[in-house]
Design a protein around this motif. Structure first.
Motif, PDB file in Angstrom:
ATOM      1  N   ASP A  38      36.285  36.774  43.735  1.00 57.49           N
ATOM      2  CA  ASP A  38      34.677  38.028  44.620  1.00 57.49           C
ATOM      3  C   ASP A  38      35.868  38.894  45.563  1.00 57.49           C
ATOM      4  OD1 ASP A  38      33.262  38.162  43.043  1.00 57.49           O
ATOM      5  OD2 ASP A  38      32.094  36.949  44.513  1.00 57.49           O
ATOM      6  N   ALA A  39      36.769  37.213  46.838  1.00 58.91           N
ATOM      7  CA  ALA A  39      37.503  37.952  47.332  1.00 58.91           C
ATOM      8  C   ALA A  39      38.832  38.158  47.474  1.00 58.91           C
ATOM      9  CB  ALA A  39      38.381  36.668  48.493  1.00 58.91           C
ATOM     10  N   ILE A  40      39.236  38.413  46.337  1.00 60.35           N
ATOM     11  CA  ILE A  40      40.048  39.613  45.530  1.00 60.35           C
ATOM     12  C   ILE A  40      40.025  40.702  45.882  1.00 60.35           C
ATOM     13  CG2 ILE A  40      41.809  39.623  43.561  1.00 60.35           C
ATOM     14  CD1 ILE A  40      41.866  37.174  43.605  1.00 60.35           C
ATOM     15  N   MET A  41      38.597  40.644  44.346  1.00 61.41           N
ATOM     16  CA  MET A  41      38.382  42.224  44.037  1.00 61.41           C
ATOM     17  C   MET A  41      37.515  43.025  45.334  1.00 61.41           C
ATOM     18  SD  MET A  41      38.901  42.522  41.292  1.00 61.41           S
ATOM     19  CE  MET A  41      38.632  43.636  40.548  1.00 61.41           C
ATOM     20  N   SER A  42      36.756  41.908  46.091  1.00 56.84           N
ATOM     21  CA  SER A  42      36.182  43.176  46.947  1.00 56.84           C
ATOM     22  C   SER A  42      37.355  43.592  48.016  1.00 56.84           C
ATOM     23  CB  SER A  42      35.586  42.156  47.546  1.00 56.84           C
ATOM     24  OG  SER A  42      35.693  41.219  48.904  1.00 56.84           O
ATOM     25  N   ARG A  43      38.397  43.698  47.949  1.00 63.67           N
ATOM     26  CA  ARG A  43      39.717  44.002  48.974  1.00 63.67           C
ATOM     27  C   ARG A  43      40.293  45.003  47.707  1.00 63.67           C
ATOM     28  NH1 ARG A  43      43.555  41.004  50.853  1.00 63.67           N
ATOM     29  NH2 ARG A  43      42.784  39.561  49.149  1.00 63.67           N
ATOM     30  N   CYS A  44      40.242  45.219  46.459  1.00 63.52           N
ATOM     31  CA  CYS A  44      41.236  45.750  45.792  1.00 63.52           C
ATOM     32  C   CYS A  44      40.709  47.091  45.570  1.00 63.52           C
ATOM     33  CB  CYS A  44      41.136  44.975  43.890  1.00 63.52           C
ATOM     34  SG  CYS A  44      42.099  46.212  42.865  1.00 63.52           S
ATOM     35  N   ILE A  45      41.406  47.819  45.725  1.00 64.76           N
ATOM     36  CA  ILE A  45      41.251  49.613  44.933  1.00 64.76           C
ATOM     37  C   ILE A  45      42.491  49.934  43.925  1.00 64.76           C
ATOM     38  CG2 ILE A  45      41.492  52.414  45.578  1.00 64.76           C
ATOM     39  CD1 ILE A  45      40.865  51.246  48.421  1.00 64.76           C
ATOM     40  N   SER A  46      41.519  50.285  42.333  1.00 63.88           N
ATOM     41  CA  SER A  46      42.366  50.793  41.644  1.00 63.88           C
ATOM     42  C   SER A  46      42.832  52.471  42.327  1.00 63.88           C
ATOM     43  CB  SER A  46      42.660  50.174  40.065  1.00 63.88           C
ATOM     44  OG  SER A  46      42.613  48.779  40.134  1.00 63.88           O
ATOM     45  N   SER A  47      43.573  53.248  42.121  1.00 67.71           N
ATOM     46  CA  SER A  47      44.090  54.213  41.778  1.00 67.71           C
ATOM     47  C   SER A  47      44.694  54.944  40.403  1.00 67.71           C
ATOM     48  CB  SER A  47      45.497  54.633  43.269  1.00 67.71           C
ATOM     49  OG  SER A  47      44.861  56.142  43.642  1.00 67.71           O
ATOM     50  N   VAL A  62      48.560  46.850  54.249  1.00 65.32           N
ATOM     51  CA  VAL A  62      48.359  46.932  52.444  1.00 65.32           C
ATOM     52  C   VAL A  62      49.089  46.724  52.032  1.00 65.32           C
ATOM     53  CG1 VAL A  62      48.592  48.796  50.387  1.00 65.32           C
ATOM     54  CG2 VAL A  62      47.338  49.838  52.669  1.00 65.32           C
ATOM     55  N   THR A  63      48.385  45.741  50.801  1.00 65.24           N
ATOM     56  CA  THR A  63      49.056  44.940  49.904  1.00 65.24           C
ATOM     57  C   THR A  63      49.106  45.406  48.565  1.00 65.24           C
ATOM     58  OG1 THR A  63      47.723  43.066  49.992  1.00 65.24           O
ATOM     59  CG2 THR A  63      49.716  42.627  51.465  1.00 65.24           C
ATOM     60  N   PHE A  64      49.917  44.726  47.300  1.00 61.50           N
ATOM     61  CA  PHE A  64      50.168  45.550  46.486  1.00 61.50           C
ATOM     62  C   PHE A  64      49.613  44.345  45.255  1.00 61.50           C
ATOM     63  CE2 PHE A  64      52.422  48.959  49.059  1.00 61.50           C
ATOM     64  CZ  PHE A  64      51.452  49.508  48.130  1.00 61.50           C
ATOM     65  N   ARG A  65      49.333  44.849  43.699  1.00 58.22           N
ATOM     66  CA  ARG A  65      49.352  43.999  42.111  1.00 58.22           C
ATOM     67  C   ARG A  65      50.165  43.026  42.613  1.00 58.22           C
ATOM     68  NH1 ARG A  65      47.108  45.919  36.805  1.00 58.22           N
ATOM     69  NH2 ARG A  65      47.143  44.001  35.715  1.00 58.22           N
ATOM     70  N   PHE A  67      45.742  48.671  44.769  1.00 62.61           N
ATOM     71  CA  PHE A  67      46.320  47.560  46.015  1.00 62.61           C
ATOM     72  C   PHE A  67      45.132  47.118  46.694  1.00 62.61           C
ATOM     73  CE2 PHE A  67      44.546  50.962  48.462  1.00 62.61           C
ATOM     74  CZ  PHE A  67      45.102  51.931  47.902  1.00 62.61           C
ATOM     75  N   PHE A  68      45.433  46.337  47.822  1.00 61.67           N
ATOM     76  CA  PHE A  68      44.454  45.426  48.949  1.00 61.67           C
ATOM     77  C   PHE A  68      44.259  45.936  49.990  1.00 61.67           C
ATOM     78  CE2 PHE A  68      46.362  42.110  45.329  1.00 61.67           C
ATOM     79  CZ  PHE A  68      45.225  42.265  44.415  1.00 61.67           C
ATOM     80  N   LEU A  69      43.532  45.639  50.944  1.00 59.30           N
ATOM     81  CA  LEU A  69      43.850  45.460  52.255  1.00 59.30           C
ATOM     82  C   LEU A  69      42.680  45.088  53.065  1.00 59.30           C
ATOM     83  CD1 LEU A  69      42.960  48.350  51.091  1.00 59.30           C
ATOM     84  CD2 LEU A  69      42.519  49.518  53.610  1.00 59.30           C
ATOM     85  N   TYR A  88      37.290  51.532  42.411  1.00 61.96           N
ATOM     86  CA  TYR A  88      36.718  50.349  43.541  1.00 61.96           C
ATOM     87  C   TYR A  88      36.078  49.295  42.006  1.00 61.96           C
ATOM     88  CZ  TYR A  88      34.897  46.759  47.373  1.00 61.96           C
ATOM     89  OH  TYR A  88      34.587  46.072  47.934  1.00 61.96           O
ATOM     90  N   TRP A  89      36.763  47.869  41.693  1.00 65.35           N
ATOM     91  CA  TRP A  89      35.734  47.240  40.353  1.00 65.35           C
ATOM     92  C   TRP A  89      34.389  47.078  41.130  1.00 65.35           C
ATOM     93  CZ3 TRP A  89      37.434  50.659  36.723  1.00 65.35           C
ATOM     94  CH2 TRP A  89      39.113  50.923  37.454  1.00 65.35           C
TER      95      TRP A  89
END
Ligand SMILES: *Cc1c(COP(=O)(O)O)cnc(C)c1O
Length: 402
Positions: A362-371, A275-278, A293-295, A318-319
């Motif tokens: 796309d490559a960034i947003m498709s791996r991003c979750i905002s909790s 897991v990495t972070f914004r 964060f990103f997966l 999941y934006w």
């Protein structure tokens, strides 16, 4: 993120002051209002709290962006550079003044990539609009340098970042103008409302008049006002301003709770390898309203979103699939009778930009979750949530790599 979670006695008291007089309008009725001026008071409070020379309240954040655009003189055919990830209101505001939104890629700050901004500048560029999404900030030094070098405006959409700072200055007060939203789910709410902030007296005067049919607010009564500029009705009511006044005074209380719960969730997720972070340009200025964060892959990210839902862990956005926050789903920008406001050449431009592909975003947003972070979790509840989320993520990442 939401101030509505802590609506209480202070808010009721301010609203009651207005109900006692029955004067629900922010202008005029000087005698009957018995010295109650909630909108004026809130404007002064915002100037003081956030460190800006001028504040104009409005009926919404969308109205604030539209008004800021008009007050800066942005209009027909002008180009405004903006991020692919925002709330659709930022685009609506640009289109509403006949200007052309020019979307460019974001980076792992989840907002404007300065190199992409620099590459998109044309002789018609009039402004750059960083959107401080999910409570954290854009790379403002870099963006400001680009704006200064090209003699264009920096207009901050700080609707989601009330109380956030960058190198000691409040978000929304750093550009030529900045906006807040006080809608029901923002860090501070008025129910509905917004603000334009600026240190420029002339920009403020135009914003003031634009929100009230062009009234210059200099006459002894409203009928005696002059109208040097065109305007509309984007006024806030006294009832709404009253709620906001109580909430702004509670900002530190909200931010303290938010940051505390944010760090619990962040520390729990940090334990998960993979897991990495914004990227946050100034971590001390983050409002803490979300942990983003990103997966490693889109597939793992989709699995995580589904697993959170299955486990009943709400508030994970999941934006990439969201209809309102990411450009991928905005087909409505490409059609409709509103397009008739543009001349053919501009129409082509709007369509060109709306149809563009954004593989980097796309490559960034498709791996991003905002909790999202709640103000009302106890420490134990936050810890339990963080642990549950970490377990879900570990299983998915380990499962995908064995
Ligand atoms: C909420 C929001 C707006 C619009 O604010 P409203 O008060 O809902 O009109 C604009 N931009 C962003 C980034 C927002 O989150």
């Amino acid at each position: 993120m939401p101030g509505y979670e802590l609506f209480g006695a202070a808010e009721r008291k301010e609203v009651n002051d207005v109900l006692e007089t029955g004067i629900l309008m922010r202008y005029g009725f000087d005698g009957a209002r018995q010295g109650i001026w909630k909108a004026k008071e809130l404007e002064a409070e915002i100037c003081k709290t956030f460190g800006t020379a001028h504040t104009q309240l409005l009926s919404s954040g969308t109205a604030a962006l539209t008004t800021a655009m008009a007050a800066l003189g942005i209009g027909a055919g002008d180009e405004v550079i903006m991020p692919t990830f925002t709330f659709v209101a930022s685009f609506e505001a640009v289109l509403s003044v006949g200007a052309i939104p020019v979307p460019v890629d974001i980076d792992e700050t989840l907002t404007l990539n300065p190199a992409a901004v620099a590459a998109a500048i044309t002789p018609r560029t009039k402004a750059v609009m960083p959107v401080h999404m999910c409570g954290s900030m854009a790379q403002l030094d870099e963006l400001k340098a680009i704006c200064t070098a090209n003699n264009i405006f920096l207009l901050e959409d700080a609707c989601q970042a009330i109380g956030g700072t960058y190198k000691g200055k409040h978000l929304g007060t750093i550009g030529d103008a900045g906006t807040f939203s006080f809608d029901f789910v923002k860090i501070i709410t008025c129910a509905e409302g917004g603000a334009v902030m600026t240190n420029n007296k002339e920009t403020y005067a135009k914003a003031d008049q634009y929100t009230d049919h062009g009234h210059d607010h200099m006459g002894k009564d409203r009928g005696a006002d002059l109208h040097p500029y065109l305007g509309y009705n984007f006024r806030i009511s006294e009832l709404h301003a009253a709620v906001g006044l109580a909430q702004v005074r509670r900002l530190d209380e909200f931010l303290t709770l938010q940051k505390k719960n944010h760090s619990i969730i962040y520390n729990a997720l940090k334990q998960v390898e993979g897991v990495t972070f914004r990227v946050i340009p100034d971590p001390s200025g983050d409002t803490g309203s979300f942990v983003s964060f990103f997966l490693p892959t889109e597939e793992m990210t989709r699995d995580a979103v589904a697993a959170f839902a299955a486990e009943g862990i709400g508030g994970n956005f999941y934006w990439y699939d969201n209809n309102w926050h990411y450009i991928r789903k905005w087909q409505h920008l490409q059609s409709g009778s509103w397009m008739n406001r543009f001349y053919d050449e501009q129409k082509k431009q709007v369509l060109h930009y709306a149809n563009q592909a954004f593989p980097v975003s796309d490559a960034i947003m498709s791996r991003c979750i905002s909790s999202s972070i709640s103000l009302v979790w106890t420490e134990e509840q936050a810890q339990e949530r963080g642990n549950k989320m970490a377990d879900v993520l570990k299983k998915i990442i380990v499962g995908a790599t064995v």
